[in-house]
Design a protein around this motif. Structure first.
Motif, PDB file in Angstrom:
ATOM      1  N   GLY A   1       0.781  -1.171   0.000  1.00 21.47           N
ATOM      2  CA  GLY A   1       0.000   0.000   0.000  1.00 21.47           C
ATOM      3  C   GLY A   1       0.845   1.268   0.000  1.00 21.47           C
ATOM      4  O   GLY A   1       2.066   1.250  -0.105  1.00 21.47           O
ATOM      5  N   PHE A   2       0.113   2.347   0.157  1.00 18.68           N
ATOM      6  CA  PHE A   2       0.729   3.665   0.172  1.00 18.68           C
ATOM      7  C   PHE A   2       0.825   4.161   1.602  1.00 18.68           C
ATOM      8  O   PHE A   2      -0.039   3.899   2.425  1.00 18.68           O
ATOM      9  N   THR A   3       1.877   4.919   1.880  1.00 14.61           N
ATOM     10  CA  THR A   3       2.019   5.500   3.208  1.00 14.61           C
ATOM     11  C   THR A   3       1.232   6.812   3.258  1.00 14.61           C
ATOM     12  O   THR A   3       0.848   7.374   2.224  1.00 14.61           O
ATOM     13  N   LEU A   4       1.020   7.263   4.434  1.00 13.02           N
ATOM     14  CA  LEU A   4       0.293   8.514   4.624  1.00 13.02           C
ATOM     15  C   LEU A   4       1.032   9.682   3.972  1.00 13.02           C
ATOM     16  O   LEU A   4       0.419  10.562   3.365  1.00 13.02           O
ATOM     17  N   ILE A   5       2.332   9.688   4.045  1.00 11.65           N
ATOM     18  CA  ILE A   5       3.140  10.758   3.449  1.00 11.65           C
ATOM     19  C   ILE A   5       2.957  10.769   1.931  1.00 11.65           C
ATOM     20  O   ILE A   5       2.784  11.830   1.318  1.00 11.65           O
ATOM     21  N   GLU A   6       2.974   9.620   1.298  1.00 14.79           N
ATOM     22  CA  GLU A   6       2.806   9.541  -0.157  1.00 14.79           C
ATOM     23  C   GLU A   6       1.434  10.078  -0.574  1.00 14.79           C
ATOM     24  O   GLU A   6       1.309  10.811  -1.552  1.00 14.79           O
ATOM     25  N   LEU A   7       0.378   9.699   0.167  1.00 13.73           N
ATOM     26  CA  LEU A   7      -0.975  10.191  -0.134  1.00 13.73           C
ATOM     27  C   LEU A   7      -1.064  11.705   0.034  1.00 13.73           C
ATOM     28  O   LEU A   7      -1.689  12.392  -0.776  1.00 13.73           O
ATOM     29  N   LEU A   8      -0.439  12.260   1.066  1.00 10.90           N
ATOM     30  CA  LEU A   8      -0.456  13.706   1.278  1.00 10.90           C
ATOM     31  C   LEU A   8       0.285  14.435   0.157  1.00 10.90           C
ATOM     32  O   LEU A   8      -0.149  15.504  -0.292  1.00 10.90           O
ATOM     33  N   ILE A   9       1.380  13.878  -0.302  1.00 13.54           N
ATOM     34  CA  ILE A   9       2.131  14.504  -1.404  1.00 13.54           C
ATOM     35  C   ILE A   9       1.293  14.505  -2.681  1.00 13.54           C
ATOM     36  O   ILE A   9       1.218  15.512  -3.384  1.00 13.54           O
ATOM     37  N   VAL A  10       0.630  13.391  -2.966  1.00  9.84           N
ATOM     38  CA  VAL A  10      -0.224  13.310  -4.162  1.00  9.84           C
ATOM     39  C   VAL A  10      -1.376  14.315  -4.047  1.00  9.84           C
ATOM     40  O   VAL A  10      -1.697  15.021  -5.025  1.00  9.84           O
ATOM     41  N   MET A  11      -1.974  14.412  -2.872  1.00  9.30           N
ATOM     42  CA  MET A  11      -3.076  15.371  -2.688  1.00  9.30           C
ATOM     43  C   MET A  11      -2.585  16.809  -2.838  1.00  9.30           C
ATOM     44  O   MET A  11      -3.275  17.660  -3.401  1.00  9.30           O
ATOM     45  N   ALA A  12      -1.389  17.111  -2.351  1.00 12.68           N
ATOM     46  CA  ALA A  12      -0.832  18.458  -2.483  1.00 12.68           C
ATOM     47  C   ALA A  12      -0.558  18.791  -3.947  1.00 12.68           C
ATOM     48  O   ALA A  12      -0.837  19.908  -4.404  1.00 12.68           O
ATOM     49  N   ILE A  13      -0.032  17.829  -4.693  1.00  8.90           N
ATOM     50  CA  ILE A  13       0.221  18.047  -6.121  1.00  8.90           C
ATOM     51  C   ILE A  13      -1.096  18.277  -6.863  1.00  8.90           C
ATOM     52  O   ILE A  13      -1.197  19.177  -7.702  1.00  8.90           O
ATOM     53  N   LEU A  14      -2.123  17.481  -6.560  1.00  8.81           N
ATOM     54  CA  LEU A  14      -3.436  17.664  -7.197  1.00  8.81           C
ATOM     55  C   LEU A  14      -4.028  19.034  -6.856  1.00  8.81           C
ATOM     56  O   LEU A  14      -4.575  19.718  -7.729  1.00  8.81           O
ATOM     57  N   ALA A  15      -3.935  19.448  -5.599  1.00  8.82           N
ATOM     58  CA  ALA A  15      -4.469  20.749  -5.191  1.00  8.82           C
ATOM     59  C   ALA A  15      -3.755  21.886  -5.908  1.00  8.82           C
ATOM     60  O   ALA A  15      -4.382  22.843  -6.371  1.00  8.82           O
ATOM     61  N   LEU A  16      -2.438  21.762  -6.027  1.00  9.46           N
ATOM     62  CA  LEU A  16      -1.661  22.782  -6.729  1.00  9.46           C
ATOM     63  C   LEU A  16      -2.041  22.838  -8.210  1.00  9.46           C
ATOM     64  O   LEU A  16      -2.240  23.922  -8.771  1.00  9.46           O
ATOM     65  N   THR A  17      -2.191  21.692  -8.839  1.00  7.21           N
ATOM     66  CA  THR A  17      -2.578  21.627 -10.249  1.00  7.21           C
ATOM     67  C   THR A  17      -3.972  22.225 -10.466  1.00  7.21           C
ATOM     68  O   THR A  17      -4.179  23.013 -11.388  1.00  7.21           O
ATOM     69  N   ILE A  18      -4.907  21.878  -9.609  1.00  5.68           N
ATOM     70  CA  ILE A  18      -6.273  22.408  -9.726  1.00  5.68           C
ATOM     71  C   ILE A  18      -6.278  23.920  -9.543  1.00  5.68           C
ATOM     72  O   ILE A  18      -6.955  24.642 -10.280  1.00  5.68           O
TER      73      ILE A  18
END
Length: 162
Positions: A1-18
């Motif tokens: 699975g994914f770690t919490l840090i990896e999920l937060l980084i992906v969410m931050a990248i998505l938020a920045l892109t949006i």
């Protein structure tokens, strides 16, 4: 699975892109387009009301606004009913009005004078559905729109070159 840090980084990248997409997305309709659409809709309403009510209507256009008049008791006065709406153009919107030359040729005989000498243009709608042909060009920072009214009451709206 994914770690919490990896999920937060992906969410931050998505938020920045949006946020970048939302900031750079084009705005809604420009004020010039809104003015042209409102003007075309009011011309359509007035043409139909002249036919349905059996009374002539007149549109007065100035550089900053327009209003409808109706012929009552031997004179032109502000319209009542659906065509009583008057509107001002948005700040920054300028207009150019082109009336059919036949209108100018007959204007003095009809008591209207030569409208080329004033800043007020007159477009008539009679109960038979015949209207004064006119072309109104709306210009502003975000574009040019043209509204054309033919003699038979057909209205066309087009985007022009800025």
């Amino acid at each position: 699975g994914f770690t919490l840090i990896e999920l937060l980084i992906v969410m931050a990248i998505l938020a920045l892109t949006i946020s970048v997409v939302v900031i750079n997305a084009p705005g809604g309709r420009s004020p010039v387009q809104k003015d042209a659409e409102r003007f075309a809709a009011m011309m359509q309403i007035a043409t139909q009301e002249a036919i349905l009510s059996g009374r002539p209507l007149r549109l007065e256009i100035t550089q900053g606004a327009y209003r409808y008049l109706e012929y009552r008791e031997g004179e032109w006065s502000p319209a009542t009913g659906a065509s009583s709406l008057a509107a001002s153009f948005e700040q920054g919107t300028t207009i150019e009005v082109e009336l059919d030359d036949a209108v100018f040729a007959n204007a003095s005989e009809l008591g209207g004078g030569d409208e080329r000498q004033s800043d007020t243009y007159t477009v008539s709608s009679d109960p038979a559905g015949i209207v004064t042909p006119v072309l109104v060009r709306f210009s502003g920072r975000r574009g040019v729109w043209t509204v054309a009214l033919s003699e038979d009451g057909e209205i066309q709206m087009e985007r022009g070159d800025a």
